[in-house]
Design an enzyme around this catalytic site. Structure first.
Site, PDB file in Angstrom:
ATOM      1  CB  SER A   1      -0.945  -0.022   1.211  1.00 30.61           C
ATOM      2  OG  SER A   1      -1.876   1.032   1.135  1.00 30.61           O
TER       3      SER A   1
ATOM      4  CG  HIS B   1      -4.142  -0.999  -0.713  1.00 30.82           C
ATOM      5  ND1 HIS B   1      -3.909  -0.939   0.648  1.00 30.82           N
ATOM      6  CD2 HIS B   1      -4.594  -2.254  -0.959  1.00 30.82           C
ATOM      7  CE1 HIS B   1      -4.221  -2.104   1.192  1.00 30.82           C
ATOM      8  NE2 HIS B   1      -4.629  -2.914   0.240  1.00 30.82           N
TER       9      HIS B   1
ATOM     10  CG  ASP C   1      -5.141  -5.737   2.807  1.00 31.12           C
ATOM     11  OD1 ASP C   1      -5.705  -6.817   3.074  1.00 31.12           O
ATOM     12  OD2 ASP C   1      -5.092  -5.266   1.656  1.00 31.12           O
TER      13      ASP C   1
END
Length: 349
Positions: free
Chosen positions: A168, A195, A291
Site C-alpha cells: 500500500s 492499493h 491488510d
C-alpha cells in the site's frame, strides 16, 4: 513540518491550515528545493509538503534528494500536477513519496481541502515510526508455526511456483527496488495487489513491466497465470486464484474484505494458500493498516513462506509490521534483499 512551494499564496494558505490543526507546526517554508535542502542539512522535520511544478529543480526531480536529506521524514506531494494523470502521481509514489494530494486552485482552497490535508497528515504522523511496535532487535526468523518465529539464516524452498505481493502506501517504491533485483530470466509468475485507484492501474502495470523486465497485465476475470509474467489486481476488485484443468487462473471478486480495502491482499493470500499451498511465497511491503496479516496466516498454515519488509526501509510499517509482530514473517528484510532472495530460486540470481 517543512513546506516547499514556489507560490507565496500557497505557502501562506497551507501554513495557516497546518497551524490551524493545532496538532502540527510549520518549522519552515521555502519557494525552491535548493533552499529546502540547505535547511534539512541542519534541521529535522517529520513531514515535508512538496509541490511538483516549481522553477529550477522541479519537485519530482528533487524528490529522491529531499527524501535522503529528510532522514526519515515522510514526503507528502501537494500539487495541482497530480490531477494531470496517473503518470505523475505513480511516478512520485515510485520515487518514495509517502502519499499525494491534489492542490486546488488558489481560489478553491476551502474547508474540505483543510479536512483532507489534516487527515493525511494525521495518518503520516501516526505511522511515523509509532504505528506498530518495533521488534527489540532486527530479526531474520524462519517460521515454525503461524505464531512462532525462530532466529536463523533465511532459506526458501527451491520449488515455490508463485510469488504473491501485497503493498500500500510506500509500496510502489519498494516494489521497484524488489523487482529490479530479480533478473528477467526468473520465470515464476508474480501477483501484485497494490492499493491504488482503478484509473492508475494501466500506467502502474506499464511501469512494473519496465521495472521487472517482463510482461505485466492488469488482472481480468479468468486470466491464466503464466510463467515469466506479472499480474496486478485492478483497483476495483479482489484478485483471487483458482485451479484450472491445466494450471491456475485469476478470478475477480467484490466481497467486503476484513481490512476494508478494495482490492485487498487477504483474499489473494487466502486463495493462493488454497491453490499453491507450500509451493507459494508471500511478500508484504510498506503500507498502512493490517491488510495481508490474516492472509499471511493462511499461507503459513499451508506451509508457505512469508517475507515482510523491514521497518527502516518502509514508508509506513503498518502492513509488514502487523505480519512481523503476529509471528507470521519468515524473514524481515529490505525490498532489494527480498528481491535477491527470491531470485535465488532456480539459480536465477
Amino acid at each position: 513540518m517543512l513546506i516547499v512551494d514556489d507560490s507565496v499564496v500557497a505557502r501562506s494558505v497551507l501554513g495557516r491550515m497546518v497551524e490551524g490543526t493545532r496538532r502540527f507546526r510549520v518549522a519552515a517554508a521555502y519557494s525552491d528545493v535548493r533552499a529546502a535542502l540547505d535547511y534539512l542539512k541542519t534541521h529535522s522535520v517529520d513531514i515535508i509538503l512538496l509541490d511538483i511544478e516549481m522553477p529550477g529543480i522541479d519537485g519530482l526531480t528533487a524528490l529522491p534528494d529531499v527524501i535522503s536529506a529528510g532522514r526519515g521524514a515522510k514526503v507528502l506531494i501537494v500539487s495541482s500536477a497530480a490531477e494531470q494523470g496517473a503518470a505523475v502521481t505513480v511516478q512520485a509514489l515510485a520515487l518514495g513519496a509517502a502519499d499525494t494530494l491534489v492542490k486546488p486552485g488558489i481560489g478553491a482552497f476551502g474547508g474540505r481541502f483543510a479536512e483532507v490535508l489534516e487527515e493525511r497528515l494525521s495518518r503520516l504522523l501516526e505511522t511515523h515510526g509509532h504505528s506498530v511496535p518495533e521488534p527489540a532487535a532486527p530479526v531474520h526468523p524462519a517460521p515454525v508455526t503461524a505464531n512462532t518465529q525462530q532466529h536463523g539464516p533465511v532459506q526458501l524452498p527451491d520449488d515455490f511456483e508463485l510469488v504473491a505481493i501485497g503493498a500500500s502506501t510506500g509500496g510502489i517504491h519498494a516494489l521497484s527496488q524488489l523487482l529490479r533485483a530479480i533478473p528477467a530470466r526468473f520465470q515464476v509468475p508474480i501477483l501484485v495487489t497494490q492499493h491504488l485507484p482503478v484509473s492508475f492501474m494501466s500506467y502502474f502495470a506499464t511501469q512494473l513491466a519496465v521495472l521487472g523486465g517482463r510482461p505485466c497485465d492488469v488482472a481480468a476475470d479468468r486470466m491464466r497465470i503464466r510463467p515469466g509474467r506479472i499480474i496486478v489486481a485492478p483497483g476495483d476488485a479482489h484478485m483471487r486464484v483458482v485451479r484450472t484443468s491445466d494450471g491456475s487462473a485469476i478470478r475477480l471478486t467484490h466481497e467486503k474484505a476484513t481490512s476494508g480495502c478494495m482490492p485487498s491482499v487477504d483474499p489473494m493470500f487466502e486463495s493462493v494458500a488454497q491453490v499453491f499451498g507450500a509451493r507459494a511465497l508471500g511478500v508484504v511491503l510498506s503500507g498502512m493498516g493490517r491488510d495481508g496479516c490474516e492472509g499471511a496466516k493462511d499461507l503459513i498454515d499451508a506451509g508457505a513462506r512469508v517475507l515482510a519488509q523491514d521497518k527502516t526501509s518502509s514508508v509506513v510499517w503498518g502492513m509488514p509490521g502487523a505480519v512481523a509482530n503476529a509471528g507470521r514473517a519468515s524473514a524481515i528484510l529490505p525490498p532489494d534483499e527480498i528481491g535477491r532472495l527470491i531470485a535465488r530460486r532456480g539459480g536465477a540470481a
